[in-house]
Write a protein that holds these residues in place. Sequence first.
Motif, PDB file in Angstrom:
ATOM      1  N   CYS A  28     -11.258   7.102   2.024  1.00  0.00           N
ATOM      2  CA  CYS A  28     -11.265   6.225   0.852  1.00  0.00           C
ATOM      3  C   CYS A  28     -10.170   5.164   0.947  1.00  0.00           C
ATOM      4  O   CYS A  28      -9.007   5.465   1.201  1.00  0.00           O
ATOM      5  CB  CYS A  28     -11.060   7.058  -0.408  1.00  0.00           C
ATOM      6  N   ALA A  29     -10.545   3.904   0.700  1.00  0.00           N
ATOM      7  CA  ALA A  29      -9.595   2.792   0.775  1.00  0.00           C
ATOM      8  C   ALA A  29      -8.436   2.973  -0.205  1.00  0.00           C
ATOM      9  O   ALA A  29      -7.289   2.663   0.130  1.00  0.00           O
ATOM     10  CB  ALA A  29     -10.307   1.472   0.503  1.00  0.00           C
ATOM     11  N   TYR A  30      -8.716   3.466  -1.384  1.00  0.00           N
ATOM     12  CA  TYR A  30      -7.650   3.667  -2.369  1.00  0.00           C
ATOM     13  C   TYR A  30      -6.628   4.673  -1.835  1.00  0.00           C
ATOM     14  O   TYR A  30      -5.423   4.471  -1.939  1.00  0.00           O
ATOM     15  CB  TYR A  30      -8.221   4.155  -3.703  1.00  0.00           C
ATOM     16  N   ARG A  31      -7.114   5.742  -1.267  1.00  0.00           N
ATOM     17  CA  ARG A  31      -6.228   6.765  -0.712  1.00  0.00           C
ATOM     18  C   ARG A  31      -5.467   6.212   0.501  1.00  0.00           C
ATOM     19  O   ARG A  31      -4.253   6.405   0.613  1.00  0.00           O
ATOM     20  CB  ARG A  31      -7.043   7.993  -0.310  1.00  0.00           C
ATOM     21  N   LEU A  32      -6.180   5.552   1.399  1.00  0.00           N
ATOM     22  CA  LEU A  32      -5.538   5.002   2.589  1.00  0.00           C
ATOM     23  C   LEU A  32      -4.395   4.069   2.214  1.00  0.00           C
ATOM     24  O   LEU A  32      -3.281   4.194   2.745  1.00  0.00           O
ATOM     25  CB  LEU A  32      -6.560   4.243   3.447  1.00  0.00           C
ATOM     26  N   LEU A  33      -4.659   3.123   1.310  1.00  0.00           N
ATOM     27  CA  LEU A  33      -3.630   2.164   0.927  1.00  0.00           C
ATOM     28  C   LEU A  33      -2.480   2.831   0.175  1.00  0.00           C
ATOM     29  O   LEU A  33      -1.315   2.493   0.397  1.00  0.00           O
ATOM     30  CB  LEU A  33      -4.242   1.031   0.106  1.00  0.00           C
ATOM     31  N   ALA A  34      -2.788   3.790  -0.688  1.00  0.00           N
ATOM     32  CA  ALA A  34      -1.730   4.504  -1.419  1.00  0.00           C
ATOM     33  C   ALA A  34      -0.828   5.276  -0.457  1.00  0.00           C
ATOM     34  O   ALA A  34       0.359   5.469  -0.721  1.00  0.00           O
ATOM     35  CB  ALA A  34      -2.339   5.446  -2.450  1.00  0.00           C
TER      36      ALA A  34
END
Length: 157
Positions: free
Chosen positions: A101-107
């Motif tokens: 997930c992009a949100y998880r990766l960036l976080a």
Amino acid sequence: MTDDPIDRSGLAPRFWEKKPLAKMTPAEWEALCDGCGKCCLNKLEDEETGEVALTRVACRLLDDATCRCAQYPIRHQFVPECITLDPKTIQDNMYWLPQTCAYRLLAEGRPLYDWHPLISGTAESVHRAGVSVRGMTYSEFEVADEDWEDHIIEEPL
């Protein structure tokens, strides 16, 4: 990007590399969704370890062909417990987000994958990469709760 239900036009190039999640506009935030559909899968959490497993059993609103919520703007009318992921709730919800997930990766300070629509330029890239749940789910109405364990999938796909 005519095949993409998310309007990614008008966004600054590679905005996600320059702007923290908490400072993103609603349009930028929504554009981060890669359309894999994994967040709409029902999950099982081990009470002892806290480990979360994805299942092929999807929320009743997931469109298996598009990997999108069929009622996204009004989903809480049908599924009140659906979590609204935003900059304020991301930290409390990362444990159940898919590994890709992009949100998880960036976080977590990691980059997006090359197949992400923001990089590839097409929403189909997530499906071509085999990362989405397209065509592999069962509606939660089709599978009894006690049988969800029979439908656990390995993550990432």
